[in-house]
Design a protein around this motif. Structure first.
Motif, PDB file in Angstrom:
ATOM      1  N   UNK A 239       0.845  -1.191   0.000  1.00  0.00           N
ATOM      2  CA  UNK A 239       0.000   0.000   0.000  1.00  0.00           C
ATOM      3  C   UNK A 239       0.879   1.239   0.000  1.00  0.00           C
ATOM      4  N   UNK A 240       0.425   2.268  -0.700  1.00  0.00           N
ATOM      5  CA  UNK A 240       1.197   3.501  -0.785  1.00  0.00           C
ATOM      6  C   UNK A 240       0.668   4.376  -1.906  1.00  0.00           C
ATOM      7  N   UNK A 241       1.288   5.535  -2.119  1.00  0.00           N
ATOM      8  CA  UNK A 241       0.859   6.418  -3.205  1.00  0.00           C
ATOM      9  C   UNK A 241       0.935   5.708  -4.556  1.00  0.00           C
ATOM     10  N   UNK A 242      -0.110   5.841  -5.352  1.00  0.00           N
ATOM     11  CA  UNK A 242      -0.131   5.252  -6.682  1.00  0.00           C
ATOM     12  C   UNK A 242       1.002   5.854  -7.505  1.00  0.00           C
ATOM     13  N   UNK A 243       1.837   4.961  -8.094  1.00  0.00           N
ATOM     14  CA  UNK A 243       3.015   5.444  -8.815  1.00  0.00           C
ATOM     15  C   UNK A 243       3.129   4.874 -10.223  1.00  0.00           C
ATOM     16  N   UNK A 244       2.223   3.973 -10.606  1.00  0.00           N
ATOM     17  CA  UNK A 244       2.288   3.427 -11.956  1.00  0.00           C
ATOM     18  C   UNK A 244       1.975   4.539 -12.965  1.00  0.00           C
ATOM     19  N   UNK A 245       2.930   4.903 -13.822  1.00  0.00           N
ATOM     20  CA  UNK A 245       2.751   6.077 -14.685  1.00  0.00           C
ATOM     21  C   UNK A 245       1.515   6.009 -15.562  1.00  0.00           C
ATOM     22  N   UNK A 246       1.250   4.853 -16.170  1.00  0.00           N
ATOM     23  CA  UNK A 246       0.111   4.757 -17.085  1.00  0.00           C
ATOM     24  C   UNK A 246      -1.201   4.971 -16.348  1.00  0.00           C
ATOM     25  N   UNK A 247      -1.326   4.420 -15.145  1.00  0.00           N
ATOM     26  CA  UNK A 247      -2.560   4.570 -14.381  1.00  0.00           C
ATOM     27  C   UNK A 247      -2.725   5.996 -13.873  1.00  0.00           C
ATOM     28  N   UNK A 248      -1.650   6.569 -13.372  1.00  0.00           N
ATOM     29  CA  UNK A 248      -1.708   7.950 -12.877  1.00  0.00           C
ATOM     30  C   UNK A 248      -2.116   8.905 -13.993  1.00  0.00           C
ATOM     31  N   UNK A 249      -1.563   8.681 -15.170  1.00  0.00           N
ATOM     32  CA  UNK A 249      -1.856   9.574 -16.298  1.00  0.00           C
ATOM     33  C   UNK A 249      -3.326   9.508 -16.705  1.00  0.00           C
ATOM     34  N   UNK A 250      -3.954   8.348 -16.510  1.00  0.00           N
ATOM     35  CA  UNK A 250      -5.343   8.175 -16.947  1.00  0.00           C
ATOM     36  C   UNK A 250      -6.364   8.728 -15.956  1.00  0.00           C
ATOM     37  N   UNK A 251      -5.932   9.078 -14.747  1.00  0.00           N
ATOM     38  CA  UNK A 251      -6.865   9.538 -13.726  1.00  0.00           C
ATOM     39  C   UNK A 251      -6.867  11.067 -13.632  1.00  0.00           C
ATOM     40  N   UNK A 252      -8.028  11.650 -13.290  1.00  0.00           N
ATOM     41  CA  UNK A 252      -8.088  13.116 -13.175  1.00  0.00           C
ATOM     42  C   UNK A 252      -7.249  13.631 -12.014  1.00  0.00           C
ATOM     43  N   UNK A 253      -6.575  14.738 -12.243  1.00  0.00           N
ATOM     44  CA  UNK A 253      -5.756  15.344 -11.196  1.00  0.00           C
ATOM     45  C   UNK A 253      -6.547  16.346 -10.361  1.00  0.00           C
ATOM     46  N   UNK A 254      -7.640  16.864 -10.932  1.00  0.00           N
ATOM     47  CA  UNK A 254      -8.488  17.843 -10.249  1.00  0.00           C
ATOM     48  C   UNK A 254      -9.932  17.574 -10.649  1.00  0.00           C
ATOM     49  N   UNK A 255     -10.855  17.717  -9.690  1.00  0.00           N
ATOM     50  CA  UNK A 255     -12.285  17.633  -9.982  1.00  0.00           C
ATOM     51  C   UNK A 255     -13.010  18.781  -9.280  1.00  0.00           C
ATOM     52  N   UNK A 256     -14.091  19.262  -9.870  1.00  0.00           N
ATOM     53  CA  UNK A 256     -14.901  20.265  -9.169  1.00  0.00           C
ATOM     54  C   UNK A 256     -15.449  19.675  -7.861  1.00  0.00           C
TER      55      UNK A 256
END
Length: 344
Positions: free
Chosen positions: A180-197
């Motif tokens: 367990x820890x901060x998500x670090x897989x580049x492909x997965x991180x890139x596909x997820x939103x960094x900011x949401x309303x």
């Protein structure tokens, strides 16, 4: 010594040498991942996923896909080999009940062909840097803990040996892994939103079970644009054939949670993925069959053939000894006949 004795002795020595070469040279060279290895293990279970297309379209009512029946196919293919190093393509596809892909991942690893731990990546292979085991187990597994690479957090975690069990009639070592820890897989991180309303975050959390929703006061204190981070947790159990190192079965639970920083510290908002699968009965049977076949083949290569050569060597050796003794016996017989002949 007769010429035939020399020939028989030479044949015996040659067979003994062949046995030694087979046992101590050929067998170690063969005891490694084949250069054409290509196998797929099938899992089935359920998944709850953030529906990115619906979220992007503003369809918050369908922002989550809940408890979908899914299959996960993980394929391991050797792309290239160089000495003790194998370059391996590790691909996984998660499919929904209609068979359509929901998620996919690909990694390339450089591993030792016997121990399966990391090796220096050959130039141009594209292999990712890692340490420890990553997709399978040593060909000669032991009853001990190992280091295992988790691609979600890109760190090595313990794979703890927790006992010996039976899987489909095969002796198996069980290993438990948790990362367990901060998500670090580049492909997965890139596909997820960094900011949401904040309104979108509130809508997503509103459909969660009450026990999993963040406090409304905490949500109200969040900024209009909520920055997101992600935490990955992977819990897996592997049952590994005690004689061959083949994976016989596995249970996998992977979750990714969206978080943000609130006034009082980190705030868990909503799950992005929650996948729980286990090996299918058909795959477990196939792996057990492959392990049984591999064990038989290895016994013949490492024990049966060398032992057979030694048995064959005993035959000419025995004949050589018998041939070497025969002239002396013949001379003794001839002498006895001479002594018993009356003088003229």
């Amino acid at each position: 010594m007769r010429r035939s004795s020399w020939i028989l002795t030479g044949s015996a020595v040659a067979l003994v040498a062949a046995s030694a070469v087979m046992r101590f040279s050929v067998c170690p060279a063969l005891h490694q991942i084949p250069s054409d290895a290509d196998g797929t293990f099938h899992y089935k279970g359920t998944a709850s996923l953030l529906n990115a297309p619906a979220l992007a379209a503003g369809d918050r009512a369908h922002a989550f896909l809940r408890d979908l029946p899914v299959t996960l196919d993980r394929r391991i293919t050797v792309k290239d080999t160089s000495g003790r190093t194998a370059v391996v393509l590790d691909s996984a596809v998660l499919r929904g009940p209609d068979g359509k892909p929901l998620n996919a991942a690909k990694h390339v690893w450089a591993v030792d062909r016997r121990t399966l731990v990391d090796r220096p990546a050959p130039a141009g292979s594209g292999a990712e840097k890692h340490t420890g085991l990553v997709f399978s187990w040593p060909l000669d597994p032991e009853k001990r803990d190992y280091r295992f690479w988790d691609s979600g957090i890109r760190k090595t975690v313990p794979a703890r040996y927790t006992g010996q069990e039976t899987v489909n009639g095969r002796d198996a070592y069980r290993y438990d892994i948790e990362a367990t820890g901060p998500l670090a897989d580049p492909a997965t991180v890139e596909a997820l939103p960094k900011v949401l309303p904040r309104s979108a975050v509130a809508a997503l959390t509103a459909v969660l079970p009450a026990a999993r929703r963040p406090d409304e006061a905490v949500l109200a204190d969040l900024p209009e644009a909520v920055p997101l981070t992600y935490v990955s947790t992977t819990v897996r159990t592997g049952w590994v054939d005690a004689n061959t190192g083949l994976s016989l079965n596995g249970v996998l639970r992977q979750t990714v949670l969206a978080r943000t920083q609130g006034a009082g510290g980190p705030v868990t908002l909503f799950p992005v993925t929650d996948v729980a699968v286990k090996g299918t009965a058909a795959s477990v049977r196939e792996q057990a069959h492959d392990a049984s076949t591999a064990q038989r083949v290895w016994w013949w290569l490492s024990t049966g053939v060398p032992l057979g050569l030694l048995v064959l060597a005993a035959l000419p050796a025995g004949l050589a000894v018998r041939s070497a003794r025969r002239p002396a016996a013949d001379r003794g017989t001839a002498g006895d006949e001479h002594e018993g002949t009356p003088a003229a």
